[in-house]
Design a protein around this motif. Structure first.
Motif, PDB file in Angstrom:
ATOM      1  N   ALA A 158       0.837  -1.213   0.000  1.00 50.87           N
ATOM      2  CA  ALA A 158       0.000   0.000   0.000  1.00 50.87           C
ATOM      3  C   ALA A 158       0.864   1.252   0.000  1.00 50.87           C
ATOM      4  CB  ALA A 158      -0.926  -0.005   1.207  1.00 50.87           C
ATOM      5  N   ALA A 159       1.980   1.240   0.722  1.00 50.23           N
ATOM      6  CA  ALA A 159       2.857   2.402   0.770  1.00 50.23           C
ATOM      7  C   ALA A 159       3.738   2.480  -0.476  1.00 50.23           C
ATOM      8  CB  ALA A 159       3.729   2.352   2.021  1.00 50.23           C
ATOM      9  N   ALA A 160       4.136   1.328  -1.000  1.00 51.51           N
ATOM     10  CA  ALA A 160       5.044   1.295  -2.149  1.00 51.51           C
ATOM     11  C   ALA A 160       4.445   1.937  -3.393  1.00 51.51           C
ATOM     12  CB  ALA A 160       5.456  -0.141  -2.449  1.00 51.51           C
ATOM     13  N   ARG A 161       3.155   1.895  -3.531  1.00 47.43           N
ATOM     14  CA  ARG A 161       2.538   2.457  -4.742  1.00 47.43           C
ATOM     15  C   ARG A 161       2.622   3.982  -4.797  1.00 47.43           C
ATOM     16  NH1 ARG A 161      -3.965   1.881  -3.691  1.00 47.43           N
ATOM     17  NH2 ARG A 161      -3.828   2.502  -1.542  1.00 47.43           N
ATOM     18  N   PHE A 162       2.979   4.624  -3.664  1.00 43.42           N
ATOM     19  CA  PHE A 162       3.109   6.073  -3.652  1.00 43.42           C
ATOM     20  C   PHE A 162       4.495   6.548  -4.063  1.00 43.42           C
ATOM     21  CE2 PHE A 162      -0.447   5.445  -0.693  1.00 43.42           C
ATOM     22  CZ  PHE A 162      -1.387   6.261  -1.305  1.00 43.42           C
ATOM     23  N   GLY A 163       5.400   5.633  -4.306  1.00 41.89           N
ATOM     24  CA  GLY A 163       6.726   5.999  -4.771  1.00 41.89           C
ATOM     25  C   GLY A 163       7.799   5.725  -3.740  1.00 41.89           C
ATOM     26  N   PRO A 164       9.059   5.788  -4.182  1.00 34.02           N
ATOM     27  CA  PRO A 164      10.169   5.403  -3.313  1.00 34.02           C
ATOM     28  C   PRO A 164      10.422   6.366  -2.147  1.00 34.02           C
ATOM     29  CG  PRO A 164      10.990   6.200  -5.410  1.00 34.02           C
ATOM     30  CD  PRO A 164       9.500   6.117  -5.530  1.00 34.02           C
ATOM     31  N   SER A 165      10.069   7.615  -2.279  1.00 31.22           N
ATOM     32  CA  SER A 165      10.344   8.573  -1.201  1.00 31.22           C
ATOM     33  C   SER A 165       9.186   8.701  -0.213  1.00 31.22           C
ATOM     34  CB  SER A 165      10.680   9.942  -1.784  1.00 31.22           C
ATOM     35  OG  SER A 165       9.548  10.464  -2.464  1.00 31.22           O
ATOM     36  N   PHE A 166       8.098   7.972  -0.462  1.00 30.05           N
ATOM     37  CA  PHE A 166       6.927   8.083   0.409  1.00 30.05           C
ATOM     38  C   PHE A 166       7.264   7.737   1.857  1.00 30.05           C
ATOM     39  CE2 PHE A 166       3.242   6.061   2.474  1.00 30.05           C
ATOM     40  CZ  PHE A 166       2.377   7.138   2.475  1.00 30.05           C
ATOM     41  N   GLY A 167       7.962   6.631   2.060  1.00 33.29           N
ATOM     42  CA  GLY A 167       8.276   6.177   3.414  1.00 33.29           C
ATOM     43  C   GLY A 167       9.098   7.180   4.193  1.00 33.29           C
ATOM     44  N   SER A 168      10.167   7.683   3.579  1.00 29.80           N
ATOM     45  CA  SER A 168      11.010   8.635   4.297  1.00 29.80           C
ATOM     46  C   SER A 168      10.261   9.941   4.564  1.00 29.80           C
ATOM     47  CB  SER A 168      12.309   8.904   3.545  1.00 29.80           C
ATOM     48  OG  SER A 168      12.047   9.440   2.275  1.00 29.80           O
ATOM     49  N   ASN A 169       9.465  10.377   3.600  1.00 21.85           N
ATOM     50  CA  ASN A 169       8.687  11.599   3.816  1.00 21.85           C
ATOM     51  C   ASN A 169       7.672  11.423   4.939  1.00 21.85           C
ATOM     52  OD1 ASN A 169      10.041  12.931   1.785  1.00 21.85           O
ATOM     53  ND2 ASN A 169       8.500  12.504   0.236  1.00 21.85           N
ATOM     54  N   MET A 170       7.003  10.276   4.972  1.00 18.52           N
ATOM     55  CA  MET A 170       6.016  10.030   6.020  1.00 18.52           C
ATOM     56  C   MET A 170       6.680   9.927   7.392  1.00 18.52           C
ATOM     57  SD  MET A 170       3.059  10.323   4.907  1.00 18.52           S
ATOM     58  CE  MET A 170       2.220   9.793   6.375  1.00 18.52           C
ATOM     59  N   LEU A 171       7.832   9.275   7.454  1.00 17.98           N
ATOM     60  CA  LEU A 171       8.538   9.147   8.724  1.00 17.98           C
ATOM     61  C   LEU A 171       9.002  10.517   9.221  1.00 17.98           C
ATOM     62  CD1 LEU A 171       9.505   7.278  10.925  1.00 17.98           C
ATOM     63  CD2 LEU A 171      11.571   6.863   9.601  1.00 17.98           C
ATOM     64  N   PHE A 200       7.689  13.445   8.376  1.00 18.41           N
ATOM     65  CA  PHE A 200       6.485  14.205   8.699  1.00 18.41           C
ATOM     66  C   PHE A 200       5.916  13.775  10.050  1.00 18.41           C
ATOM     67  CE2 PHE A 200       1.824  14.744   8.448  1.00 18.41           C
ATOM     68  CZ  PHE A 200       1.778  16.133   8.327  1.00 18.41           C
ATOM     69  N   GLY A 201       5.828  12.485  10.262  1.00 18.49           N
ATOM     70  CA  GLY A 201       5.317  11.967  11.534  1.00 18.49           C
ATOM     71  C   GLY A 201       6.188  12.374  12.713  1.00 18.49           C
ATOM     72  N   THR A 202       7.505  12.346  12.514  1.00 20.92           N
ATOM     73  CA  THR A 202       8.429  12.768  13.564  1.00 20.92           C
ATOM     74  C   THR A 202       8.251  14.254  13.869  1.00 20.92           C
ATOM     75  OG1 THR A 202      10.007  11.051  12.927  1.00 20.92           O
ATOM     76  CG2 THR A 202      10.862  12.895  14.226  1.00 20.92           C
ATOM     77  N   ALA A 203       8.119  15.056  12.827  1.00 19.13           N
ATOM     78  CA  ALA A 203       7.917  16.500  13.026  1.00 19.13           C
ATOM     79  C   ALA A 203       6.611  16.784  13.766  1.00 19.13           C
ATOM     80  CB  ALA A 203       7.941  17.226  11.684  1.00 19.13           C
ATOM     81  N   ILE A 204       5.557  16.075  13.411  1.00 22.10           N
ATOM     82  CA  ILE A 204       4.268  16.249  14.103  1.00 22.10           C
ATOM     83  C   ILE A 204       4.402  15.830  15.566  1.00 22.10           C
ATOM     84  CG2 ILE A 204       1.879  15.401  14.232  1.00 22.10           C
ATOM     85  CD1 ILE A 204       2.337  17.428  12.012  1.00 22.10           C
ATOM     86  N   GLY A 205       5.078  14.725  15.804  1.00 21.95           N
ATOM     87  CA  GLY A 205       5.286  14.262  17.182  1.00 21.95           C
ATOM     88  C   GLY A 205       6.059  15.265  18.017  1.00 21.95           C
TER      89      GLY A 205
END
Length: 141
Positions: free
Chosen positions: A41-54, A56-61
């Motif tokens: 599900a995450a892979a279909r958004f592209g190779p940088s999706f995971g690092s961007n989400m991590l 972003f999530g860290t910044a929100i936290g």
């Protein structure tokens, strides 16, 4: 009113827990990205999706933690105090259930997670000490 010692210790432990969490995130960054890239599900958004989400999530936290710290230790917010206590309770349940299911991160990551949990527990406990209760304008028994 000068900040009581319990509030000073709350700050030290709470911000220490945030710092330990950031170190843990940095140390496990590549492994987390790998796990995300293996998720179809995450892979279909592209190779940088995971690092961007991590990131972003860290910044929100960090933003949430900093906001709660500010309103608790500087603005005497009872609401923020109870949110911190609730977040600690949820974290404790999560770690205990993870330990029961055997899903605790092995090695240094697991140790750092437990250290952060203990620091958060001490921080939350300090918010309910008599001098902290007076700081929040609550009745002291």
């Amino acid at each position: 009113m000068e900040r009581p010692i319990s509030i000073i210790w709350f700050e030290r432990c709470y911000l220490g827990a945030v710092a330990v969490g950031l170190v843990n995130t940095a140390l496990s960054f590549n492994a987390s990205i790998q796990r995300l890239s293996e998720n179809p599900a995450a892979a279909r958004f592209g190779p940088s999706f995971g690092s961007n989400m991590l990131l972003f999530g860290t910044a929100i936290g960090i933003a949430i933690s900093a906001t709660l710290w500010f309103f608790t230790a500087r603005k005497r917010s009872v609401v923020a105090k109870w949110i911190i206590a609730a977040f600690f309770a949820l974290s404790l349940v999560g770690v205990l259930s993870g330990a029961a299911m055997g899903t605790i991160q092995p090695g240094l990551g697991g140790v750092l997670a437990v250290v952060a949990l203990v620091l958060n527990g001490i921080a939350a406990w300090k918010l309910f000490q008599p001098d902290a209760r007076a700081w929040f304008g609550e009745p002291v028994a």
